[in-house]
Design a protein around this motif. Structure first.
Motif, mmCIF file in Angstrom:
data_model
loop_
_atom_site.group_PDB
_atom_site.id
_atom_site.type_symbol
_atom_site.label_atom_id
_atom_site.label_comp_id
_atom_site.label_asym_id
_atom_site.label_seq_id
_atom_site.Cartn_x
_atom_site.Cartn_y
_atom_site.Cartn_z
ATOM 1 N N ILE A 22 0.862 -1.172 0.000
ATOM 2 C CA ILE A 22 0.000 0.000 0.000
ATOM 3 C C ILE A 22 0.903 1.228 0.000
ATOM 4 O O ILE A 22 1.736 1.391 0.895
ATOM 5 N N CYS A 23 0.750 2.057 -1.002
ATOM 6 C CA CYS A 23 1.611 3.229 -1.159
ATOM 7 C C CYS A 23 1.042 4.428 -0.420
ATOM 8 O O CYS A 23 -0.164 4.631 -0.389
ATOM 9 N N ARG A 24 1.921 5.200 0.147
ATOM 10 C CA ARG A 24 1.531 6.433 0.816
ATOM 11 C C ARG A 24 1.955 7.651 0.008
ATOM 12 O O ARG A 24 1.291 8.667 0.013
ATOM 13 N N ARG A 25 3.084 7.585 -0.665
ATOM 14 C CA ARG A 25 3.519 8.695 -1.506
ATOM 15 C C ARG A 25 4.488 8.185 -2.559
ATOM 16 O O ARG A 25 5.019 7.079 -2.445
ATOM 17 N N ALA A 26 4.697 9.008 -3.566
ATOM 18 C CA ALA A 26 5.610 8.652 -4.649
ATOM 19 C C ALA A 26 6.246 9.919 -5.190
ATOM 20 O O ALA A 26 5.646 10.995 -5.140
ATOM 21 N N GLU A 27 7.465 9.790 -5.693
ATOM 22 C CA GLU A 27 8.186 10.924 -6.262
ATOM 23 C C GLU A 27 9.022 10.453 -7.430
ATOM 24 O O GLU A 27 9.536 9.337 -7.427
ATOM 25 N N VAL A 28 9.149 11.348 -8.410
ATOM 26 C CA VAL A 28 10.049 11.076 -9.533
ATOM 27 C C VAL A 28 11.456 11.353 -9.033
ATOM 28 O O VAL A 28 11.682 12.320 -8.325
ATOM 29 N N GLU A 29 12.386 10.535 -9.364
ATOM 30 C CA GLU A 29 13.813 10.525 -9.035
ATOM 31 C C GLU A 29 14.074 9.675 -7.796
ATOM 32 O O GLU A 29 13.155 9.264 -7.099
ATOM 33 N N ALA A 30 15.330 9.417 -7.555
ATOM 34 C CA ALA A 30 15.743 8.551 -6.454
ATOM 35 C C ALA A 30 15.692 9.298 -5.128
ATOM 36 O O ALA A 30 15.825 10.512 -5.080
ATOM 37 N N SER A 31 15.505 8.552 -4.052
ATOM 38 C CA SER A 31 15.529 9.155 -2.720
ATOM 39 C C SER A 31 16.978 9.376 -2.293
ATOM 40 O O SER A 31 17.916 8.843 -2.879
ATOM 41 N N ASP A 32 17.146 10.170 -1.246
ATOM 42 C CA ASP A 32 18.496 10.465 -0.758
ATOM 43 C C ASP A 32 19.205 9.221 -0.252
ATOM 44 O O ASP A 32 20.406 9.036 -0.492
ATOM 45 N N SER A 33 18.482 8.349 0.446
ATOM 46 C CA SER A 33 19.112 7.131 0.964
ATOM 47 C C SER A 33 19.520 6.198 -0.184
ATOM 48 O O SER A 33 20.565 5.555 -0.116
ATOM 49 N N GLY A 48 13.737 8.099 -15.923
ATOM 50 C CA GLY A 48 12.606 7.211 -15.673
ATOM 51 C C GLY A 48 12.606 6.589 -14.300
ATOM 52 O O GLY A 48 11.759 5.760 -13.983
ATOM 53 N N LEU A 49 13.536 6.975 -13.443
ATOM 54 C CA LEU A 49 13.616 6.419 -12.092
ATOM 55 C C LEU A 49 12.611 7.128 -11.185
ATOM 56 O O LEU A 49 12.513 8.349 -11.178
ATOM 57 N N PHE A 50 11.823 6.349 -10.449
ATOM 58 C CA PHE A 50 10.914 6.919 -9.457
ATOM 59 C C PHE A 50 10.842 5.994 -8.263
ATOM 60 O O PHE A 50 11.250 4.846 -8.324
ATOM 61 N N HIS A 51 10.383 6.527 -7.147
ATOM 62 C CA HIS A 51 10.259 5.700 -5.952
ATOM 63 C C HIS A 51 8.920 5.940 -5.279
ATOM 64 O O HIS A 51 8.309 6.994 -5.409
ATOM 65 N N ALA A 52 8.476 4.914 -4.572
ATOM 66 C CA ALA A 52 7.229 4.956 -3.816
ATOM 67 C C ALA A 52 7.540 4.569 -2.376
ATOM 68 O O ALA A 52 8.399 3.722 -2.123
ATOM 69 N N VAL A 53 6.854 5.203 -1.449
ATOM 70 C CA VAL A 53 7.009 4.901 -0.032
ATOM 71 C C VAL A 53 5.742 4.185 0.427
ATOM 72 O O VAL A 53 4.636 4.643 0.172
ATOM 73 N N LYS A 58 8.703 1.730 3.843
ATOM 74 C CA LYS A 58 9.722 1.103 2.994
ATOM 75 C C LYS A 58 9.757 1.860 1.669
ATOM 76 O O LYS A 58 8.736 2.297 1.165
ATOM 77 N N GLU A 59 10.944 2.000 1.095
ATOM 78 C CA GLU A 59 11.086 2.673 -0.188
ATOM 79 C C GLU A 59 11.283 1.647 -1.289
ATOM 80 O O GLU A 59 12.113 0.745 -1.163
ATOM 81 N N LEU A 60 10.524 1.804 -2.352
ATOM 82 C CA LEU A 60 10.647 0.939 -3.519
ATOM 83 C C LEU A 60 11.018 1.811 -4.707
ATOM 84 O O LEU A 60 10.362 2.819 -4.960
ATOM 85 N N HIS A 61 12.063 1.429 -5.429
ATOM 86 C CA HIS A 61 12.508 2.193 -6.589
ATOM 87 C C HIS A 61 12.241 1.403 -7.858
ATOM 88 O O HIS A 61 12.470 0.194 -7.901
ATOM 89 N N PHE A 62 11.762 2.097 -8.876
ATOM 90 C CA PHE A 62 11.461 1.488 -10.164
ATOM 91 C C PHE A 62 12.037 2.348 -11.275
ATOM 92 O O PHE A 62 12.208 3.551 -11.107
ATOM 93 N N VAL A 63 12.317 1.721 -12.413
ATOM 94 C CA VAL A 63 12.786 2.440 -13.590
ATOM 95 C C VAL A 63 11.846 2.142 -14.738
ATOM 96 O O VAL A 63 11.583 0.984 -15.051
ATOM 97 N N CYS A 64 11.316 3.206 -15.357
ATOM 98 C CA CYS A 64 10.482 3.051 -16.557
ATOM 99 C C CYS A 64 11.399 3.024 -17.764
ATOM 100 O O CYS A 64 12.250 3.904 -17.920
#
Length: 93
Positions: A22-33, A48-53, A58-64
């Motif tokens: 279950i996602c709470r937020r998402a942002e385009v680009e990689a997170s700092d960690s 095309g890199l984005f991440h969802a929290v 937990k952070e999940l990173h994906f590449v389109c």
């Protein structure tokens, strides 16, 4: 294959139930960690890199493969569905 499931705000990939979050937020680009952990691999600025929290932080990173435009659409969709899932959760529907 990555997909969003209904108004529940669930992001799903693969067939395992461990890949339903279950996602709470998402942002385009990689997170700092993520940038810090992969600083020697030089792949954090990939287009095309984005991440969802997730709900459990937990952070999940994906590449389109298509690029930044498709990642932006994914992020907008995740934000929209997670917003509606929070509203449905609060109203008890």
């Amino acid at each position: 294959m990555l997909k969003m499931v209904g108004a529940a705000g669930i992001l799903q990939w693969g067939k395992s139930s461990k890949r339903n979050v279950i996602c709470r937020r998402a942002e385009v680009e990689a997170s700092d960690s993520f940038r810090w952990n992969r600083r020697r691999k030089f792949d954090t600025d990939e287009p095309g890199l984005f991440h969802a929290v997730t709900k459990k932080q937990k952070e999940l990173h994906f590449v389109c493969e298509v690029g930044i435009e498709m990642a932006d659409l994914w992020v907008r969709g995740i934000k929209l569905l997670s917003y509606f899932s929070v509203i449905l959760e609060k109203t008890g529907v």
